[in-house]
Design a protein around this motif. Structure first.
Motif, mmCIF file in Angstrom:
data_model
loop_
_atom_site.group_PDB
_atom_site.id
_atom_site.type_symbol
_atom_site.label_atom_id
_atom_site.label_comp_id
_atom_site.label_asym_id
_atom_site.label_seq_id
_atom_site.Cartn_x
_atom_site.Cartn_y
_atom_site.Cartn_z
ATOM 1 N N VAL A 96 38.258 54.119 67.968
ATOM 2 C CA VAL A 96 39.079 53.079 67.631
ATOM 3 C C VAL A 96 38.069 52.058 67.066
ATOM 4 O O VAL A 96 37.366 51.592 67.981
ATOM 5 C CB VAL A 96 39.944 52.719 68.719
ATOM 6 N N SER A 97 38.399 51.418 65.807
ATOM 7 C CA SER A 97 37.424 50.226 65.379
ATOM 8 C C SER A 97 38.490 49.260 64.883
ATOM 9 O O SER A 97 39.800 49.358 64.439
ATOM 10 C CB SER A 97 36.524 50.876 64.246
ATOM 11 N N LEU A 98 37.939 48.036 64.818
ATOM 12 C CA LEU A 98 38.792 47.082 64.494
ATOM 13 C C LEU A 98 37.717 46.603 63.214
ATOM 14 O O LEU A 98 36.841 46.485 63.142
ATOM 15 C CB LEU A 98 38.910 45.721 65.374
ATOM 16 N N VAL A 99 38.431 46.702 61.802
ATOM 17 C CA VAL A 99 37.722 46.364 60.761
ATOM 18 C C VAL A 99 38.714 45.525 59.688
ATOM 19 O O VAL A 99 39.903 45.256 59.955
ATOM 20 C CB VAL A 99 37.644 47.773 59.782
ATOM 21 N N GLY A 100 38.158 44.945 58.676
ATOM 22 C CA GLY A 100 38.689 44.233 57.813
ATOM 23 C C GLY A 100 37.920 43.972 56.485
ATOM 24 O O GLY A 100 36.823 44.365 56.609
ATOM 25 N N GLY A 101 38.514 43.333 55.665
ATOM 26 C CA GLY A 101 37.868 43.059 54.358
ATOM 27 C C GLY A 101 38.445 41.984 53.689
ATOM 28 O O GLY A 101 39.426 41.475 53.877
ATOM 29 N N ARG A 102 37.618 41.341 52.676
ATOM 30 C CA ARG A 102 38.349 40.352 51.583
ATOM 31 C C ARG A 102 38.100 40.756 50.355
ATOM 32 O O ARG A 102 36.963 41.436 49.971
ATOM 33 C CB ARG A 102 37.687 38.975 51.897
ATOM 34 N N THR A 103 38.810 40.001 49.435
ATOM 35 C CA THR A 103 38.434 40.375 48.035
ATOM 36 C C THR A 103 37.224 39.436 47.583
ATOM 37 O O THR A 103 36.681 38.826 48.264
ATOM 38 C CB THR A 103 39.897 39.714 47.245
ATOM 39 N N GLN A 104 37.168 39.439 46.344
ATOM 40 C CA GLN A 104 35.932 38.816 45.752
ATOM 41 C C GLN A 104 36.146 37.426 45.667
ATOM 42 O O GLN A 104 35.337 36.663 45.872
ATOM 43 C CB GLN A 104 35.557 39.502 44.271
ATOM 44 N N ARG A 105 37.439 37.019 45.808
ATOM 45 C CA ARG A 105 37.753 35.582 45.726
ATOM 46 C C ARG A 105 37.824 35.119 47.075
ATOM 47 O O ARG A 105 37.950 34.102 47.663
ATOM 48 C CB ARG A 105 39.154 35.406 45.023
ATOM 49 N N GLY A 106 37.521 35.890 48.423
ATOM 50 C CA GLY A 106 37.505 35.550 49.643
ATOM 51 C C GLY A 106 38.625 35.592 50.122
ATOM 52 O O GLY A 106 39.062 35.370 51.330
ATOM 53 N N GLU A 107 39.829 36.137 49.652
ATOM 54 C CA GLU A 107 41.253 36.475 50.036
ATOM 55 C C GLU A 107 41.135 37.685 51.008
ATOM 56 O O GLU A 107 40.771 38.556 50.823
ATOM 57 C CB GLU A 107 42.129 36.408 49.168
ATOM 58 N N PRO A 108 41.957 37.640 52.431
ATOM 59 C CA PRO A 108 42.081 38.947 53.042
ATOM 60 C C PRO A 108 42.786 39.899 52.174
ATOM 61 O O PRO A 108 43.582 39.825 51.568
ATOM 62 C CB PRO A 108 42.865 38.463 54.195
ATOM 63 N N LEU A 109 42.226 40.966 52.498
ATOM 64 C CA LEU A 109 42.759 42.302 51.890
ATOM 65 C C LEU A 109 44.217 42.610 52.737
ATOM 66 O O LEU A 109 44.661 42.222 53.810
ATOM 67 C CB LEU A 109 41.774 43.420 52.125
ATOM 68 N N SER A 110 45.063 42.959 51.744
ATOM 69 C CA SER A 110 46.366 43.422 52.313
ATOM 70 C C SER A 110 46.361 44.264 53.298
ATOM 71 O O SER A 110 45.643 45.365 53.213
ATOM 72 C CB SER A 110 47.389 43.962 51.033
ATOM 73 N N THR A 111 47.076 44.176 54.344
ATOM 74 C CA THR A 111 47.198 45.284 55.347
ATOM 75 C C THR A 111 48.623 46.252 55.317
ATOM 76 O O THR A 111 49.047 46.950 56.166
ATOM 77 C CB THR A 111 47.078 44.559 56.810
ATOM 78 N N ASP A 112 49.292 45.844 54.088
ATOM 79 C CA ASP A 112 50.461 46.560 53.935
ATOM 80 C C ASP A 112 50.132 48.167 53.911
ATOM 81 O O ASP A 112 49.430 48.488 53.002
ATOM 82 C CB ASP A 112 51.281 46.072 52.660
ATOM 83 N N PRO A 113 50.760 49.072 54.478
ATOM 84 C CA PRO A 113 50.287 50.264 54.500
ATOM 85 C C PRO A 113 50.598 50.876 53.155
ATOM 86 O O PRO A 113 49.775 51.766 52.737
ATOM 87 C CB PRO A 113 51.435 50.920 55.501
ATOM 88 N N ALA A 114 51.812 50.602 52.335
ATOM 89 C CA ALA A 114 51.942 51.234 51.057
ATOM 90 C C ALA A 114 50.808 50.689 50.294
ATOM 91 O O ALA A 114 50.354 51.510 49.296
ATOM 92 C CB ALA A 114 53.261 50.820 50.694
#
Length: 215
Positions: A96-114
């Motif tokens: 189990v890991s906690l991960v995340g990311g951002r776009t090139q503009r620094g905005e959080p990536l969407s976590t919407d499953p679709a």
């Protein structure tokens, strides 16, 4: 392999998950992992004293693996190694890991499953024995929808200068973290026992279905 139904609940900061009772934890937490790994190595060498000369090698390898796992966001790693009468033990793990990311503009990536599912690549096997990956969404009771990949994949060995790979059964489920933009809990199950892929998919799905966020 029906013993996975005997469950042990593991709780960490922010989540809990049930794993098979016969599994053991590979400790990745900085405050306890070195002592835990030394104890684990000592216990194994009591069972296999002929390997005592490799104590330092085993210890340093596992400590590096634990440190790398923690740096990559791993919060928990459960492992199994059981013999069912054959010469080779049946092995597998769930992390189990906690991960995340951002776009090139620094905005959080969407976590919407679709949205996550649409960004994950499907891989078709061109011939028998090739690696493959399927992408889907699942509904986790008490949590909600999540994106998932599963298949037989070639995983790059971390830190290997030659970029060598290991072929493994792999299931990854991306569960949005409530109240945290761009963050997902990644529940990843893997095993190198390719002949039991379908059984491991069932086991990993059953374990992941017990995942819950806690206060």
């Amino acid at each position: 392999m029906a013993r996975y139904m005997e469950a042990l609940t593991v709780e960490r900061g922010g989540f809990r998950i049930k794993v098979p009772e016969s599994w053991w934890e590979f400790d990745v937490r900085p405050e306890s992992r070195d002592d835990s790994i030394r104890r684990m190595v000592n216990e194994r060498l009591k069972q296999r004293p002929e390997l005592a000369q490799y104590r330092d090698l085993y210890t340093s390898f596992l400590q590096k693996a634990a440190a790398d796992a923690w740096k990559s966001g791993a919060l928990y790693c459960g492992c199994m190694a059981e013999s069912f009468g054959g010469d080779t033990p049946i092995t597998g793990s769930v992390t189990v890991s906690l991960v995340g990311g951002r776009t090139q503009r620094g905005e959080p990536l969407s976590t919407d499953p679709a949205v996550i599912a649409s960004q994950l690549a499907v891989k078709e096997a061109k011939r028998e024995g090739d690696a493959w990956r399927k992408v889907t969404t699942v509904d986790i009771p008490g949590v909600g929808p999540a994106a998932r990949t599963y298949g037989i994949e070639d995983i790059v060995v971390p830190g290997d200068e030659l970029n060598r790979t290991i072929r493994a059964v792999l299931m990854q489920t991306f569960i949005p973290v409530p109240g945290q933009e761009g963050k997902v809990a990644l529940v990843a199950g893997s095993s190198q026992v390719l002949d039991l892929a379908e059984s491991f998919f069932d086991i990993f799905d059953a374990i992941t279905s017990t995942f819950r966020f806690t206060e």
